[in-house]
Design a protein around this motif. Structure first.
Motif, short mmCIF file in Angstrom:
data_model
loop_
_atom_site.label_atom_id
_atom_site.label_comp_id
_atom_site.label_asym_id
_atom_site.label_seq_id
_atom_site.Cartn_x
_atom_site.Cartn_y
_atom_site.Cartn_z
N ALA A 5 0.86 -1.18 0.00
CA ALA A 5 0.00 0.00 0.00
C ALA A 5 0.90 1.23 0.00
N PRO A 6 0.60 2.22 -0.82
CA PRO A 6 1.45 3.41 -0.86
C PRO A 6 1.41 4.15 0.47
N ASN A 7 2.58 4.51 0.97
CA ASN A 7 2.70 5.31 2.19
C ASN A 7 4.08 5.94 2.19
N ALA A 8 4.43 6.55 3.26
CA ALA A 8 5.73 7.22 3.34
C ALA A 8 6.79 6.24 3.83
N ALA A 9 7.04 5.20 3.08
CA ALA A 9 8.04 4.20 3.47
C ALA A 9 8.97 3.94 2.29
N VAL A 10 10.22 3.62 2.62
CA VAL A 10 11.22 3.31 1.61
C VAL A 10 11.79 1.93 1.93
N ALA A 11 11.85 1.06 0.93
CA ALA A 11 12.43 -0.27 1.12
C ALA A 11 13.84 -0.26 0.56
N ALA A 12 14.76 -0.84 1.32
CA ALA A 12 16.16 -0.87 0.91
C ALA A 12 16.73 -2.26 1.17
N PRO A 13 17.53 -2.79 0.23
CA PRO A 13 18.18 -4.08 0.47
C PRO A 13 19.35 -3.90 1.44
N ILE A 14 19.45 -4.81 2.40
CA ILE A 14 20.55 -4.77 3.36
C ILE A 14 21.05 -6.19 3.58
N GLU A 15 22.28 -6.32 4.05
CA GLU A 15 22.82 -7.62 4.42
C GLU A 15 22.47 -7.88 5.88
N ILE A 16 21.91 -9.05 6.16
CA ILE A 16 21.53 -9.37 7.53
C ILE A 16 22.29 -10.61 8.00
N THR A 17 22.44 -10.68 9.31
CA THR A 17 23.01 -11.84 9.98
C THR A 17 22.06 -12.21 11.11
N SER A 18 22.40 -13.22 11.87
CA SER A 18 21.55 -13.60 13.00
C SER A 18 21.55 -12.52 14.09
N LEU A 19 22.51 -11.61 14.05
CA LEU A 19 22.58 -10.54 15.05
C LEU A 19 21.64 -9.38 14.75
N ASN A 20 21.40 -9.09 13.46
CA ASN A 20 20.62 -7.89 13.15
C ASN A 20 19.33 -8.15 12.38
N VAL A 21 18.91 -9.40 12.22
CA VAL A 21 17.65 -9.69 11.54
C VAL A 21 16.50 -9.18 12.42
N GLN A 22 15.44 -8.67 11.77
CA GLN A 22 14.31 -8.09 12.50
C GLN A 22 12.99 -8.62 11.96
N ARG A 23 11.96 -8.54 12.77
CA ARG A 23 10.62 -8.84 12.30
C ARG A 23 10.27 -7.86 11.18
N GLY A 24 9.64 -8.37 10.15
CA GLY A 24 9.27 -7.52 9.02
C GLY A 24 10.25 -7.56 7.87
N ASP A 25 11.47 -8.06 8.09
CA ASP A 25 12.43 -8.20 6.99
C ASP A 25 11.86 -9.18 5.97
N VAL A 26 12.09 -8.90 4.69
CA VAL A 26 11.63 -9.79 3.62
C VAL A 26 12.86 -10.42 2.98
N ILE A 27 12.90 -11.77 3.03
CA ILE A 27 14.02 -12.54 2.49
C ILE A 27 13.49 -13.37 1.34
N GLN A 28 14.20 -13.36 0.22
CA GLN A 28 13.78 -14.16 -0.92
C GLN A 28 14.42 -15.54 -0.82
N ILE A 29 13.57 -16.57 -0.73
CA ILE A 29 14.04 -17.94 -0.60
C ILE A 29 13.42 -18.75 -1.72
N GLY A 30 14.25 -19.31 -2.57
CA GLY A 30 13.75 -20.10 -3.69
C GLY A 30 12.89 -19.30 -4.64
N GLY A 31 13.19 -18.01 -4.79
CA GLY A 31 12.43 -17.14 -5.68
C GLY A 31 11.13 -16.63 -5.09
N MET A 32 10.85 -16.96 -3.83
CA MET A 32 9.61 -16.55 -3.18
C MET A 32 9.92 -15.61 -2.02
N PRO A 33 9.34 -14.41 -2.00
CA PRO A 33 9.61 -13.50 -0.87
C PRO A 33 8.90 -13.99 0.39
#
Length: 74
Positions: A5-33
């Motif tokens: 839904a359009p809102n005032a949000a910006v999505a950016a790709p970042i590198e994550i590890t087990s230390l900084n992963v957060q709820r809401g992060d979207v990870i593509q696994i097997g071509g499926m987000p």
């Protein structure tokens, strides 16, 4: 996964590890987000990611993935 839904949000790709992963992060696994719905801390710094679709993924301390993180702007 919730529809976009359009809102005032910006999505950016970042590198994550087990230390900084957060709820809401979207990870593509097997071509499926997959959006992280919950996290469980495991021994030795590992984390189990629980996705909205019911799948699970265990990240070890040295696992590095690219995720899409939404940054909300006010």
């Amino acid at each position: 996964m919730k529809p976009w839904a359009p809102n005032a949000a910006v999505a950016a790709p970042i590198e994550i590890t087990s230390l900084n992963v957060q709820r809401g992060d979207v990870i593509q696994i097997g071509g499926m987000p997959c959006r992280v719905a919950d996290l469980q801390q495991l021994p030795l710094g590992a984390k189990r990611l629980l996705f909205e679709t019911g799948e699970q993924l265990t990240m070890h301390p040295r696992t590095r993935l690219v995720a899409l993180r939404v940054h909300r702007r006010w």
